[in-house]
Design a protein around this motif. Structure first.
Motif, PDB file in Angstrom:
ATOM      1  N   SER A  80       0.840  -1.193   0.000  1.00  0.00           N
ATOM      2  CA  SER A  80       0.000   0.000   0.000  1.00  0.00           C
ATOM      3  C   SER A  80       0.872   1.238   0.000  1.00  0.00           C
ATOM      4  CB  SER A  80      -0.914   0.018   1.226  1.00  0.00           C
ATOM      5  OG  SER A  80      -1.827  -1.050   1.192  1.00  0.00           O
ATOM      6  N   MET A 116      -0.431   6.989 -10.809  1.00  0.00           N
ATOM      7  CA  MET A 116       0.246   6.378  -9.663  1.00  0.00           C
ATOM      8  C   MET A 116       0.850   5.066 -10.144  1.00  0.00           C
ATOM      9  SD  MET A 116      -2.437   7.136  -6.548  1.00  0.00           S
ATOM     10  CE  MET A 116      -1.187   7.248  -5.256  1.00  0.00           C
ATOM     11  N   SER A 169      -5.665   8.291 -13.118  1.00  0.00           N
ATOM     12  CA  SER A 169      -6.665   8.800 -12.183  1.00  0.00           C
ATOM     13  C   SER A 169      -8.054   8.257 -12.510  1.00  0.00           C
ATOM     14  CB  SER A 169      -6.681  10.325 -12.204  1.00  0.00           C
ATOM     15  OG  SER A 169      -6.918  10.798 -13.515  1.00  0.00           O
ATOM     16  N   ARG A 224      -6.529   1.805  -6.891  1.00  0.00           N
ATOM     17  CA  ARG A 224      -6.359   3.046  -6.146  1.00  0.00           C
ATOM     18  C   ARG A 224      -7.685   3.496  -5.569  1.00  0.00           C
ATOM     19  NH1 ARG A 224      -4.288   7.554 -10.243  1.00  0.00           N
ATOM     20  NH2 ARG A 224      -4.924   9.027  -8.597  1.00  0.00           N
ATOM     21  N   ASN A 264      -9.162   7.072  -4.862  1.00  0.00           N
ATOM     22  CA  ASN A 264      -8.923   8.505  -5.032  1.00  0.00           C
ATOM     23  C   ASN A 264      -9.378   9.313  -3.819  1.00  0.00           C
ATOM     24  OD1 ASN A 264      -7.791   8.188  -7.590  1.00  0.00           O
ATOM     25  ND2 ASN A 264      -9.771   8.342  -8.614  1.00  0.00           N
ATOM     26  N   ASN A 324      -6.494   8.872  -1.423  1.00  0.00           N
ATOM     27  CA  ASN A 324      -5.159   9.125  -1.979  1.00  0.00           C
ATOM     28  C   ASN A 324      -4.219   7.948  -1.763  1.00  0.00           C
ATOM     29  OD1 ASN A 324      -5.915  11.711  -2.836  1.00  0.00           O
ATOM     30  ND2 ASN A 324      -5.345  12.629  -0.887  1.00  0.00           N
ATOM     31  N   THR A 325      -4.710   6.762  -2.032  1.00  0.00           N
ATOM     32  CA  THR A 325      -3.900   5.572  -1.846  1.00  0.00           C
ATOM     33  C   THR A 325      -3.848   4.736  -3.130  1.00  0.00           C
ATOM     34  OG1 THR A 325      -5.802   4.315  -1.032  1.00  0.00           O
ATOM     35  CG2 THR A 325      -4.427   5.419   0.614  1.00  0.00           C
ATOM     36  N   VAL A 326      -2.786   3.971  -3.243  1.00  0.00           N
ATOM     37  CA  VAL A 326      -2.645   3.001  -4.319  1.00  0.00           C
ATOM     38  C   VAL A 326      -2.159   1.697  -3.703  1.00  0.00           C
ATOM     39  CG1 VAL A 326      -0.280   3.714  -4.874  1.00  0.00           C
ATOM     40  CG2 VAL A 326      -1.661   2.541  -6.605  1.00  0.00           C
ATOM     41  N   CYS A 373       6.720   3.271  -4.647  1.00  0.00           N
ATOM     42  CA  CYS A 373       5.504   3.924  -5.105  1.00  0.00           C
ATOM     43  C   CYS A 373       5.889   5.302  -5.644  1.00  0.00           C
ATOM     44  CB  CYS A 373       4.546   4.057  -3.925  1.00  0.00           C
ATOM     45  SG  CYS A 373       3.136   5.128  -4.198  1.00  0.00           S
ATOM     46  N   ALA A 385       4.078   8.858  -7.771  1.00  0.00           N
ATOM     47  CA  ALA A 385       2.845   9.488  -8.241  1.00  0.00           C
ATOM     48  C   ALA A 385       3.144  10.889  -8.749  1.00  0.00           C
ATOM     49  CB  ALA A 385       1.821   9.553  -7.117  1.00  0.00           C
TER      50      ALA A 385
END
Length: 121
Positions: free
Chosen positions: A21, A34, A53, A71, A73, A76-78, A95, A97
């Motif tokens: 994560s 991302m 996105s 992800r 949105n 704000n995580t991937v 990671c 972005a």
């Protein structure tokens, strides 16, 4: 300031699974693409998977069918779900972005600190 922080690496046996994560924090307006990269010892850093996105994904041939990128949105995580892991997946995973910070309004690339993934045979 904007930061990316990864979590979820570790040691796993071949055939096992791990979930990575990455969370973006700070004053930001928007996150574009991302991605997850990895770098094995003595090798160049390579793109593993990416997501836009709008949710369009792409994968390295070596991980297609085994890894899934997603992800959130709103948070704000991937995430990178890694299944059927192989010893050759051993690497430090990063990671990255493209983020538009509130302060500048200019899209910039940000990188996390990396998390180690080790797959034993």
């Amino acid at each position: 300031q904007v930061h990316l922080v990864e979590s979820g690496g570790g040691l796993v046996q071949a055939g096992g699974s791990l979930r990575l994560s990455c969370a973006a924090s700070g004053r930001l307006c928007w996150i574009n693409d991302m991605d997850w990269y990895r770098q094995a010892p003595g090798k160049q850093r390579e793109l593993v998977a990416g997501i836009t996105s709008s949710g369009t994904t792409n994968y390295a041939d070596s991980v297609k069918g085994r890894f899934t990128i997603s992800r959130d949105n709103a948070k704000n995580t991937v995430t990178l779900q890694m299944n059927s892991l192989k010893p050759e997946d051993t690497a430090v995973y990063y990671c990255t972005a493209q983020i538009v910070p509130t302060l500048t309004g200019i899209p910039s690339d940000y990188w996390g600190q990396g998390t180690q993934v080790t797959v034993s045979s």
